[in-house]
Design a protein around this motif. Sequence first.
Motif, mmCIF file in Angstrom:
data_model
loop_
_atom_site.group_PDB
_atom_site.id
_atom_site.type_symbol
_atom_site.label_atom_id
_atom_site.label_comp_id
_atom_site.label_asym_id
_atom_site.label_seq_id
_atom_site.Cartn_x
_atom_site.Cartn_y
_atom_site.Cartn_z
ATOM 1 N N GLY A 260 10.040 8.030 0.589
ATOM 2 C CA GLY A 260 8.598 8.175 0.631
ATOM 3 C C GLY A 260 7.941 7.172 1.566
ATOM 4 O O GLY A 260 7.076 7.530 2.371
ATOM 5 N N CYS A 261 8.331 5.912 1.459
ATOM 6 C CA CYS A 261 7.752 4.882 2.318
ATOM 7 C C CYS A 261 8.049 5.148 3.793
ATOM 8 O O CYS A 261 7.183 5.023 4.652
ATOM 9 C CB CYS A 261 8.294 3.510 1.918
ATOM 10 N N VAL A 262 9.284 5.534 4.069
ATOM 11 C CA VAL A 262 9.700 5.768 5.445
ATOM 12 C C VAL A 262 8.949 6.942 6.068
ATOM 13 O O VAL A 262 8.402 6.841 7.176
ATOM 14 C CB VAL A 262 11.224 6.010 5.513
ATOM 15 N N LEU A 263 8.915 8.061 5.361
ATOM 16 C CA LEU A 263 8.396 9.295 5.950
ATOM 17 C C LEU A 263 6.877 9.435 5.856
ATOM 18 O O LEU A 263 6.255 10.025 6.734
ATOM 19 C CB LEU A 263 9.075 10.489 5.305
ATOM 20 N N VAL A 264 6.295 8.909 4.812
ATOM 21 C CA VAL A 264 4.850 9.032 4.646
ATOM 22 C C VAL A 264 4.109 7.881 5.313
ATOM 23 O O VAL A 264 3.059 8.081 5.930
ATOM 24 C CB VAL A 264 4.477 9.107 3.154
ATOM 25 N N TYR A 265 4.668 6.670 5.219
ATOM 26 C CA TYR A 265 3.946 5.490 5.684
ATOM 27 C C TYR A 265 4.594 4.752 6.852
ATOM 28 O O TYR A 265 4.012 3.812 7.381
ATOM 29 C CB TYR A 265 3.747 4.520 4.516
ATOM 30 N N GLY A 266 5.807 5.140 7.213
ATOM 31 C CA GLY A 266 6.444 4.510 8.361
ATOM 32 C C GLY A 266 6.931 3.101 8.148
ATOM 33 O O GLY A 266 7.059 2.329 9.109
ATOM 34 N N VAL A 267 7.197 2.738 6.888
ATOM 35 C CA VAL A 267 7.734 1.413 6.597
ATOM 36 C C VAL A 267 8.982 1.536 5.729
ATOM 37 O O VAL A 267 9.161 2.519 5.007
ATOM 38 C CB VAL A 267 6.699 0.510 5.887
ATOM 39 N N ALA B 20 0.831 -1.210 0.000
ATOM 40 C CA ALA B 20 0.000 0.000 0.000
ATOM 41 C C ALA B 20 0.862 1.256 0.000
ATOM 42 O O ALA B 20 0.527 2.253 -0.654
ATOM 43 C CB ALA B 20 -0.927 -0.014 1.213
ATOM 44 N N ALA B 21 1.967 1.218 0.723
ATOM 45 C CA ALA B 21 2.866 2.374 0.771
ATOM 46 C C ALA B 21 3.465 2.640 -0.607
ATOM 47 O O ALA B 21 3.476 3.776 -1.091
ATOM 48 C CB ALA B 21 3.970 2.136 1.792
ATOM 49 N N LEU B 22 3.956 1.609 -1.251
ATOM 50 C CA LEU B 22 4.551 1.779 -2.576
ATOM 51 C C LEU B 22 3.514 2.257 -3.590
ATOM 52 O O LEU B 22 3.792 3.132 -4.416
ATOM 53 C CB LEU B 22 5.180 0.465 -3.034
ATOM 54 N N ALA B 23 2.312 1.716 -3.514
ATOM 55 C CA ALA B 23 1.253 2.132 -4.431
ATOM 56 C C ALA B 23 0.865 3.584 -4.193
ATOM 57 O O ALA B 23 0.553 4.321 -5.134
ATOM 58 C CB ALA B 23 0.031 1.222 -4.273
ATOM 59 N N GLY B 24 0.910 4.007 -2.931
ATOM 60 C CA GLY B 24 0.516 5.365 -2.600
ATOM 61 C C GLY B 24 1.482 6.428 -3.072
ATOM 62 O O GLY B 24 1.140 7.615 -3.089
ATOM 63 N N THR C 214 7.664 9.356 -11.728
ATOM 64 C CA THR C 214 8.340 8.149 -12.191
ATOM 65 C C THR C 214 9.351 7.616 -11.192
ATOM 66 O O THR C 214 9.433 6.406 -10.954
ATOM 67 C CB THR C 214 9.051 8.423 -13.530
ATOM 68 N N PHE C 215 10.131 8.496 -10.596
ATOM 69 C CA PHE C 215 11.196 8.030 -9.712
ATOM 70 C C PHE C 215 10.655 7.442 -8.414
ATOM 71 O O PHE C 215 11.360 6.701 -7.729
ATOM 72 C CB PHE C 215 12.173 9.170 -9.415
ATOM 73 N N PHE C 216 9.431 7.776 -8.057
ATOM 74 C CA PHE C 216 8.818 7.222 -6.856
ATOM 75 C C PHE C 216 8.032 5.945 -7.150
ATOM 76 O O PHE C 216 7.494 5.338 -6.239
ATOM 77 C CB PHE C 216 7.881 8.259 -6.221
ATOM 78 N N THR C 217 7.962 5.563 -8.404
ATOM 79 C CA THR C 217 7.172 4.404 -8.796
ATOM 80 C C THR C 217 7.998 3.127 -8.727
ATOM 81 O O THR C 217 8.989 2.974 -9.447
ATOM 82 C CB THR C 217 6.626 4.589 -10.228
#
Length: 232
Positions: free
Chosen positions: A85-92, A14-18, A24-27
């Motif tokens: 992005g995963c670390v700061l937005v979703y905590g994973v 879910a974090a990666l999809a979000g 592009t670089f976040f995908t």
Amino acid sequence: MTRLRPAPPEAVAAALAGLTGLGTFFTLAVGEADGVWRPVTEAYAEGLPHLVAGRVAPYGTAEHRVAASVVQLGHAARLWSPVLGCVLVYGVVPDLGDLWQQAHGPALRLPAARGWYAPEGEDLVQTVYRLVMDEHLAVLAAGLRVKIAPGLLRGNAGSALAGAAHVLLRARPDLRGPLTQLAERLLDTAALRGTGEFTGPDLAFRRRSCCLYYRVPGGERCGDCSLERKLR
């Protein structure tokens, strides 16, 4: 370092999809995908030849080191961006140990979503650094088939980190504090130390090396290039 706690696969997915809406670089796709793919470690061992060769002709340069530098810079951005992005937005923290790459392109994917809950403090800094720098960019640097100064490659890694942080800040200004702190601490860690510094509250960055893109016919100096002006 504190042992990391595994996160549920659905939380990592879910974090990666979000993050895909950030560009592009976040995908970083998860699961099956069309086309031909292979483990990124195989591509590292060969120095990402399909991407380097693909840059030489369009750039109109015979300097393979320029193409290799730009390829490494772009690949670094594709690593830093989803991790931050995963670390700061979703905590994973996504597990990139099984990363695959397109056989004829730069896109990345994971066969399955795995990862950990993001730790805090220095454990987080060391975890993110190890994940990107030690497990990926150092391996790629060792496999490059053209000679590039190690300081330039480290500078590219620092520049890519700063670029990812800048994009994330624009999308999520509420994360300014933790994002700035993590980025600054990463830039003061091991091989990233001395690669550059942030020069403003929007995480504008000035590096201490040059990626060589200016040597491409018609190419310009990048916005964070050390050749633009001396660091104050």
